[in-house]
Design an enzyme around this catalytic site. Sequence first.
Site, PDB file in Angstrom:
ATOM      1  N   GLY A  26      49.219  22.930  37.465  1.00 51.35           N
ATOM      2  CA  GLY A  26      49.798  24.069  36.747  1.00 51.35           C
ATOM      3  C   GLY A  26      49.278  25.377  37.297  1.00 51.35           C
ATOM      4  O   GLY A  26      48.124  25.470  37.722  1.00 51.35           O
ATOM      5  N   GLY A  48      45.768  31.812  35.946  1.00 57.08           N
ATOM      6  CA  GLY A  48      44.970  31.171  36.989  1.00 57.08           C
ATOM      7  C   GLY A  48      45.618  29.867  37.406  1.00 57.08           C
ATOM      8  O   GLY A  48      46.836  29.793  37.555  1.00 57.08           O
ATOM      9  N   VAL A  89      45.451  25.295  37.120  1.00 60.02           N
ATOM     10  CA  VAL A  89      44.905  24.053  36.556  1.00 60.02           C
ATOM     11  C   VAL A  89      45.044  22.987  37.633  1.00 60.02           C
ATOM     12  O   VAL A  89      46.131  22.810  38.189  1.00 60.02           O
ATOM     13  CB  VAL A  89      45.664  23.594  35.290  1.00 60.02           C
ATOM     14  CG1 VAL A  89      45.057  22.294  34.748  1.00 60.02           C
ATOM     15  CG2 VAL A  89      45.642  24.667  34.216  1.00 60.02           C
ATOM     16  N   ASP A 147      51.324  30.076  21.338  1.00 61.79           N
ATOM     17  CA  ASP A 147      52.166  29.703  22.484  1.00 61.79           C
ATOM     18  C   ASP A 147      52.563  28.226  22.405  1.00 61.79           C
ATOM     19  O   ASP A 147      52.418  27.476  23.365  1.00 61.79           O
ATOM     20  CB  ASP A 147      51.457  29.997  23.808  1.00 61.79           C
ATOM     21  CG  ASP A 147      52.424  30.044  24.997  1.00 61.79           C
ATOM     22  OD1 ASP A 147      53.655  30.142  24.759  1.00 61.79           O
ATOM     23  OD2 ASP A 147      51.963  29.981  26.143  1.00 61.79           O
TER      24      ASP A 147
END
EC number: 2.7.11.1
Length: 409
Positions: free
Chosen positions: A80, A85, A87, A198
């Site tokens: 991701g 940033g 993952v 979210d």
Amino acid sequence: MTSVGLAPVSGLRESSSHSVGVDRLPEEMNDMRIRDDKEIEAAIVDGNGTETGHIIVTTIGGRHGQPKQTISYMAERIVGQGSFGVVFQAKCLETGETVAIKKVLQDKRYKNRELQTMRLLDHPNVVCLKHCFFSTTEKDEVYLNLVLEYVPETVHRVIKHYNKLNQRMPLILVKLYTYQIFRALSYIHHTIGVCHRDIKPQNLLVNPHTHQVKLCDFGSAKVLVKGEPNISYICSRYYRAPELIFGATEYTTAIDIWSAGCVLAELLLGQPLFPGESGVDQLVEIIKVLGTPTREEIKCMNPNYNEFKFPQIKAHPWHKIFHKRMPPEAVDLVSRLLQYSPNLRCTALEAVTHAFFDELRDPNTRLPNGRVLPPLFNFKAHELKGVSAENLLKLVPEHARKQCPSLGL
């Protein structure tokens, strides 16, 4: 502070030194602690530490008489990426365990809110923080690395899988996934006091073998304090509550309930209920279904919103939006979640007790492949604080009461 090294691997440039000192971090970072005091730092000097085959070596322990322990992670692939940033999936070389590492640039002036939130969380339907470490680059940038349990699938990809097959998701999976979403929300809203902000299919992880669901990505999560303003531009499109579209800054955890209602509708329909490229588009889609909000409803969403120039559209009956064979309990639950007035939406715990989930409480219910359901009733006392005796008996069916000895049922 620890001094750790980067283990070179074939195909990568070896650093000039095998042990790299870590710069002292700002005082406010030194105050950060997570469960079991597992705070770690690592120095990364070769690239950004996320390339396939890259190895990060860190040290844990060494506090309160614990022995120091070296842990090495080999980056396997990026799973991701976003403005936050990256993952990446990694393997612990000592144990063979697969983990996910979320790497975010750390502003030295602030504590990381996501880390502070994740330290508090301990629930079967919330992704687990194993530990964390800081890493530095040659440019002296500090990155926070959150080492998380790895869960291979997302609800988003499961939806896509069934769409490719031109099939509807089996109703038992819809029930299973949304039940676990509401359990996670009930826990974070009422036990921890945090709003996720979210909720969307991409942030709901699924184990494809057990169908256990785990809520992830607490990068937008926040404790909402009554009277304190919050930004309204949060939450991903398609799942944004109408009060956010109206620019409200004093919203509540009911925004997560709206988002979860959108996820439930999407699982039932196979596509988003309120697609829209902008806030206005989104609102138009919502109005097409719920009808034009009344003045009172607009006041509930945002008391400061005085513009009232909407075309007068009647609500579209829910039973016409869904397939005529859709169980009425499913339609009823969606209608209770997707209310304009935030205070009229049911709470996460009320959703868990809804009749739509009664099949999950039947001891004979099985997964489509014949396997048993994942644990659904392993409540802890703090999750059910203040719940009436009647609802308690509904939440923990008789056959599952031995799972919760602390509840004294």
